[in-house]
Design an enzyme around this catalytic site. Sequence first.
Site, mmCIF file in Angstrom:
data_model
loop_
_atom_site.group_PDB
_atom_site.id
_atom_site.type_symbol
_atom_site.label_atom_id
_atom_site.label_comp_id
_atom_site.label_asym_id
_atom_site.label_seq_id
_atom_site.Cartn_x
_atom_site.Cartn_y
_atom_site.Cartn_z
ATOM 1 N N HIS A 65 0.878 -1.176 0.000
ATOM 2 C CA HIS A 65 0.000 0.000 0.000
ATOM 3 C C HIS A 65 0.919 1.229 0.000
ATOM 4 O O HIS A 65 2.026 1.175 0.539
ATOM 5 C CB HIS A 65 -0.830 -0.037 1.293
ATOM 6 C CG HIS A 65 -1.852 1.043 1.437
ATOM 7 N ND1 HIS A 65 -1.525 2.335 1.791
ATOM 8 C CD2 HIS A 65 -3.205 1.037 1.297
ATOM 9 C CE1 HIS A 65 -2.626 3.059 1.865
ATOM 10 N NE2 HIS A 65 -3.665 2.292 1.566
ATOM 11 N N ASP B 262 3.074 -4.066 8.455
ATOM 12 C CA ASP B 262 1.882 -3.258 8.237
ATOM 13 C C ASP B 262 0.685 -4.175 8.498
ATOM 14 O O ASP B 262 0.358 -5.033 7.674
ATOM 15 C CB ASP B 262 1.905 -2.736 6.795
ATOM 16 C CG ASP B 262 0.601 -2.062 6.391
ATOM 17 O OD1 ASP B 262 -0.357 -2.086 7.184
ATOM 18 O OD2 ASP B 262 0.543 -1.537 5.266
ATOM 19 N N GLN C 197 -4.420 -4.655 7.378
ATOM 20 C CA GLN C 197 -5.404 -5.637 6.905
ATOM 21 C C GLN C 197 -5.315 -6.957 7.661
ATOM 22 O O GLN C 197 -6.078 -7.871 7.397
ATOM 23 C CB GLN C 197 -5.200 -5.910 5.404
ATOM 24 C CG GLN C 197 -5.398 -4.709 4.515
ATOM 25 C CD GLN C 197 -6.840 -4.211 4.504
ATOM 26 O OE1 GLN C 197 -7.775 -4.950 4.842
ATOM 27 N NE2 GLN C 197 -7.025 -2.962 4.135
ATOM 28 N N LYS D 3 -10.294 -0.035 10.707
ATOM 29 C CA LYS D 3 -10.373 -1.269 9.922
ATOM 30 C C LYS D 3 -10.654 -2.468 10.827
ATOM 31 O O LYS D 3 -10.684 -3.604 10.369
ATOM 32 C CB LYS D 3 -9.076 -1.481 9.141
ATOM 33 C CG LYS D 3 -8.901 -0.478 7.996
ATOM 34 C CD LYS D 3 -7.675 -0.776 7.201
ATOM 35 C CE LYS D 3 -7.228 0.374 6.342
ATOM 36 N NZ LYS D 3 -8.030 0.550 5.128
ATOM 37 N N CYS E 257 -4.773 2.274 -3.624
ATOM 38 C CA CYS E 257 -3.541 2.881 -3.074
ATOM 39 C C CYS E 257 -2.346 1.964 -3.304
ATOM 40 O O CYS E 257 -1.494 1.821 -2.417
ATOM 41 C CB CYS E 257 -3.688 3.213 -1.598
ATOM 42 S SG CYS E 257 -4.917 4.463 -1.268
HETATM 43 N N1 PMP Z 1 -1.673 -0.419 4.719
HETATM 44 C C1 PMP Z 1 -2.642 -1.182 4.211
HETATM 45 C C2 PMP Z 1 -2.322 -2.593 3.797
HETATM 46 C C3 PMP Z 1 -3.926 -0.664 4.079
HETATM 47 O O1 PMP Z 1 -4.906 -1.430 3.575
HETATM 48 C C4 PMP Z 1 -4.196 0.657 4.493
HETATM 49 C C5 PMP Z 1 -5.580 1.264 4.344
HETATM 50 N N2 PMP Z 1 -6.202 0.962 3.139
HETATM 51 C C6 PMP Z 1 -3.153 1.405 5.031
HETATM 52 C C7 PMP Z 1 -1.909 0.836 5.135
HETATM 53 C C8 PMP Z 1 -3.356 2.811 5.504
HETATM 54 O O2 PMP Z 1 -4.265 2.852 6.558
HETATM 55 P P1 PMP Z 1 -4.870 4.237 7.071
HETATM 56 O O3 PMP Z 1 -5.400 4.933 5.834
HETATM 57 O O4 PMP Z 1 -5.945 3.840 8.013
HETATM 58 O O5 PMP Z 1 -3.759 4.980 7.705
#
Ligand code: PMP
Length: 407
Positions: free
Chosen positions: A122, A201, A204, A227, A365
Amino acid sequence: MALDVQAIRAQFPILSREVNGKPLVYLDNAATTQKPQAMIDALVSFYTECNSNVHRGAHALSDESTRRYEHARDVVAGFIGAASREEVIWTSGTTESINIVSKGMAQRLQAGDEVLVTEMEHHANLVTWQQACKAAGARLLVVPILANGALDADAFVTMLSEKTAFVAMPQVSNALGTVNPVRSLIKEVRARSPRALVLIDGAQGVAHGGVKVADLDCDFYAFSGHKMFGPTGVGVLWGRRALLAEWPVWLTGGEMIAEVSYQDATWGALPHRLEAGTPHISGAVGLAAAIEWFQTLDVADVQAHEKALLDRAVALGSEFKGLRLVGAAPEKIGVFSFVIEGTHPADIGFILDKQGVAIRTGDHCAQPLMKRLGLPGTARASFSVYNTLDEVDALFTALAKARDMLV
Ligand code: PMP
């Protein structure tokens, strides 16, 4: 024992609403999950009963706020198996958590050092490291994925060396659903790159249950409250105590200091040294309520249910003319990313929404990943504990309509 999905659904008020005159089928859980009544009640209770700033008041409300807020830290620490509550740093979410680590690393990296990330990153776990490497003159190495969307573990191992100063990777890919074998990959890091630090990270990964940071043997773990059934605007950075205790402070101001003069300041102790300013108090309280709610479920049941949802989607997808699953790693959870021949994902999303089915479309993203896959984006249905097999069927009924209209 199987999950009582209807009883779970009854605890999520939003799931009984309609969208465009149709019952909501919410399949955008990788973007954000819905909220159980227990979490909503915790926010209402905080604001109606004890709203106040924390740590500084000389009055009962502040004491109570502080108690609820610091209890929330204990709940998170227990949930992820932190060795101590001081290892739990409140942040605004995964993005901020990763930035705290990458900004600190940018000061520690030397020219010639290497940082490993993966092709399935991401942007939050890519741009941060790309910029840290640029600032320090370090090299960013990107571990490839295989055709099925699994990480190329052999390549990962060969890319590790004495030069590796940092490894950042997702526990679960938001775009593909791939579950990375982080525990065994970290073992390889420890064997081959003794000075490397590792960040997982967990954005998910955390909501699928069972994460214990000590088992993973990572150095940092980042996740977002929203999440995993909690509020937006709050997240967590977990780190090993010895690292966090000396990590470069990233924000300065109130709450994080020990002593201040006009010309100088010294920093306070963990966890506050990395938490300047008034925190998202209700967010922390809400996240703790979400975690306590989630802990009433059996992790094995949750995972079995989510696997059943994914298996149903994969089975129906394989019979659906023109549909191609994107990301078919053997270890995969909760995410059904796909394209349909002759259609654009955005059009699919639009037509599904008209039928009450909420999915996400686009690059998720993960622009470099989409480019690597030769796709403009995908349509993504992502599942959570409260989804039903009937909803997976509803997804495919809606998709058939979309295909009829578009192809
Ligand atoms: N890493 C991953 C794998 C994600 O799916 C996301 C959110 N889509 C993020 C980082 C970023 O999370 P946040 O926007 O809540 O900071």
